[in-house]
Scaffold this active site. Structure first.
Site, PDB file in Angstrom:
ATOM      1  CE  LYS A  29      -4.251  -2.299   0.973  1.00 11.48           C
ATOM      2  NZ  LYS A  29      -3.761  -3.609   0.952  1.00 11.48           N
TER       3      LYS A  29
HETATM    4  C1  LIG Z   1      -4.305  -4.834   0.680  1.00 12.73           C
HETATM    5  C2  LIG Z   1      -3.653  -6.055   0.503  1.00 12.73           C
HETATM    6  C3  LIG Z   1      -3.853  -7.048  -0.299  1.00 12.73           C
HETATM    7  C4  LIG Z   1      -5.122  -6.937  -1.289  1.00 12.73           C
HETATM    8  O1  LIG Z   1      -4.978  -5.993  -2.350  1.00 12.73           O
HETATM    9  P1  LIG Z   1      -6.112  -5.456  -3.207  1.00 12.73           P
HETATM   10  O2  LIG Z   1      -5.531  -4.369  -3.901  1.00 12.73           O
HETATM   11  O3  LIG Z   1      -7.211  -5.027  -1.984  1.00 12.73           O
HETATM   12  O4  LIG Z   1      -6.804  -6.646  -3.778  1.00 12.73           O
HETATM   13  C5  LIG Z   1      -3.073  -8.211  -0.473  1.00 12.73           C
HETATM   14  N1  LIG Z   1      -2.114  -8.213   0.487  1.00 12.73           N
HETATM   15  C6  LIG Z   1      -1.685  -7.172   1.518  1.00 12.73           C
HETATM   16  C7  LIG Z   1      -0.687  -7.602   2.324  1.00 12.73           C
HETATM   17  C8  LIG Z   1      -2.530  -6.231   1.418  1.00 12.73           C
HETATM   18  O5  LIG Z   1      -2.274  -5.341   2.404  1.00 12.73           O
END
Ligand SMILES: *Cc1c(COP(=O)(O)O)cnc(C)c1O
Length: 467
Positions: free
Chosen positions: A117
């Site tokens: 993120k």
């Molecule tokens: C948010 C997240 C996901 C999922 O990603 P999306 O874009 O919501 O599909 C997978 N792994 C981790 C560690 C995350 O923080």
């Protein structure tokens, strides 16, 4: 250059067209839809070849400037990209590691909060603050987090001059490290709400706040969830970066993405629409498998959420899937409205046969059980020496079930130390936090527990926003 300026339109077709800045600051469209660019800008093969071997920031500028043209001057965008990726602790920003003859891991967790993120949030926060300052505006940013978005947003916005950040996390359902990354930050701009509910409840409240137009306009509401186009845009970059490293545009690659809200995977599809040759996209879910079921059956059907060892993927309503539904139905907003109406009413919708056929031409999917996730952590450690986190392990398990001719890149979405208990249980090894994060474990925390009620959240925001 006027004709190069992109406008953004809602997947539900009943909200005003916006500029990049408008779409970024509004998050969710006023008709409840999600913003998408009215067309996808393209790279020629020559342009892509020229980007091979270039630093991450240069690739980021090449990709993002196609979307921000007309909104953000090139020199400002360059400066924001440079600052955003200087916060990463690896020179490659997102290093690509080889695990096997044709298997690669794209490490997206070298940012401030050690999950993918950060890649988008570090850039988005700078673009938002830049835009708010330019228009002499203030904003209230609300976000729901299943664990990682919140920490990334807090790290990205703690120094914001123009925004107040309110993050809702499901009380007691995020890992200690995830919670501490949000709650140990002492900044007058940051407010943590522990909601007595699930992640889907948090997300539903955020949507309700956006759909209350009087409240939305009154506080200048903005969103940073993965429905924000600015996040999708920043995530397109690493698909190009990794593909180019493995020979694109002269060789196609495949990607396997641990998925929940579908923002990460959708960015990959956009990279393909922009010209990156992709052989296969693989959607990997944990036992909260709405996306896997939707691909396999053509029915998108919400069931209950159950907690797993990969909590950032413990969701059932996958917001960005709406963007895929929109594209797969040839950008027909009436079809999207009908599907979303059915979802709101009866918790499910069935994809039209042409749409599911189009989706299956580009995507396959799989789900990993808790036992398969744990076994994958142990196997990957044994075979490669890499200690991967539970989310990445979900991806690697699903990837291992595929037979592909092209090189396969699995996205490593978090550092193992973010989920230490599950990783230790699977591997016998307790992953250590990078030293720059060790202070988290002892710092005091601050958060407010609120009932599962949009009204309670509204009142809290009104009494704590920056004026
Ligand atoms: C948010 C997240 C996901 C999922 O990603 P999306 O874009 O919501 O599909 C997978 N792994 C981790 C560690 C995350 O923080």
């Amino acid at each position: 250059m006027r004709n190069l300026v992109l406008k953004y339109i809602s997947t539900r077709g009943q909200a005003p067209k916006l500029s990049f800045e408008g779409a970024m600051l509004s998050g969710l469209a006023r008709d409840g839809g999600l913003y998408v660019p009215e067309r996808f800008p393209k790279f020629t093969k020559a342009e892509m070849r020229a980007l091979r071997g270039k630093p991450y920031a240069e690739v980021a500028f090449a990709v993002c400037s196609k979307y921000t043209v007309g909104s953000i001057p090139a020199k400002d965008l360059k400066a924001m990209i440079a600052a955003a990726y200087a916060t990463f602790d690896h020179a490659a920003v997102v290093p690509l590691k080889q695990l096997g003859a044709n298997d690669f891991l794209l490490e997206l967790f070298h940012g401030p909060t050690i999950a993918f993120k950060d890649v988008a949030m570090q850039l988005l926060s700078r673009m938002m603050d830049w835009s708010l300052a330019k228009h002499k505006r203030r904003a209230v940013i609300v976000g729901a987090t299943s664990g990682d978005t919140g920490g990334a947003a807090v790290a990205a916005f703690e120094k914001s001059a123009n925004a107040s950040l309110f993050i809702l996390h499901p009380h007691g359902r995020v890992s200690d490290v995830q919670r501490r990354q949000m709650t140990t930050v002492t900044s007058p701009s940051v407010h943590n709400i522990a909601l007595e509910g699930t992640f889907d409840d948090c997300q539903a409240i955020v949507k309700a706040l956006f759909n209350d137009h009087a409240f939305r306009d009154g506080v200048g509401l903005a969103g940073v969830n993965s429905i924000n186009w600015g996040r999708i845009m920043a995530q397109i970059v690493y698909y190009f970066y990794a593909g180019l490293a493995l020979g694109a545009p002269d060789r196609a690659v495949s990607f396997c993405v641990p998925s929940a809200n579908f923002g990460n995977m959708f960015a990959g599809l956009v990279a393909k629409r922009m010209g990156l040759p992709v052989d296969q996209f693989i959607i990997a879910t944990n036992s909260n498998d709405i996306l896997d079921r939707a691909i396999k059956t053509g029915r998108y059907e919400v069931t209950g959420v159950h907690p797993t060892s990969s909590p950032s993927m413990d969701i059932q309503v996958s917001s960005n899937f709406e963007r895929l539904v929109y594209l797969a139905n040839n950008r027909d907003p009436a079809t999207v409205r009908a599907a979303m109406g059915s979802l709101a009413q009866s918790q499910e919708y069935t994809l039209k046969s042409a749409a599911i056929k189009a989706i299956r031409a580009e995507f396959t999917s799989g789900a990993a059980s808790e036992a398969e996730t744990a076994a994958t952590i142990a196997r990957v450690l044994r075979e490669t020496g890499e200690l991967v986190d539970t989310h990445t392990a979900v991806g690697l398990h699903v990837a291992s079930q595929q037979k592909l001719k092209s090189p396969l890149i699995t996205l490593a979405t978090a550092h193992a130390a973010k989920f230490p208990d599950a990783v230790k249980a699977a591997s016998g090894i307790l992953p250590r936090l990078p030293t720059r994060l060790e202070h988290l474990l002892s710092a005091p925390e601050s958060f407010k527990v609120l009932p599962n009620s949009a009204q309670a959240v509204k009142e809290f925001i009104l009494s704590h926003e920056k004026r």
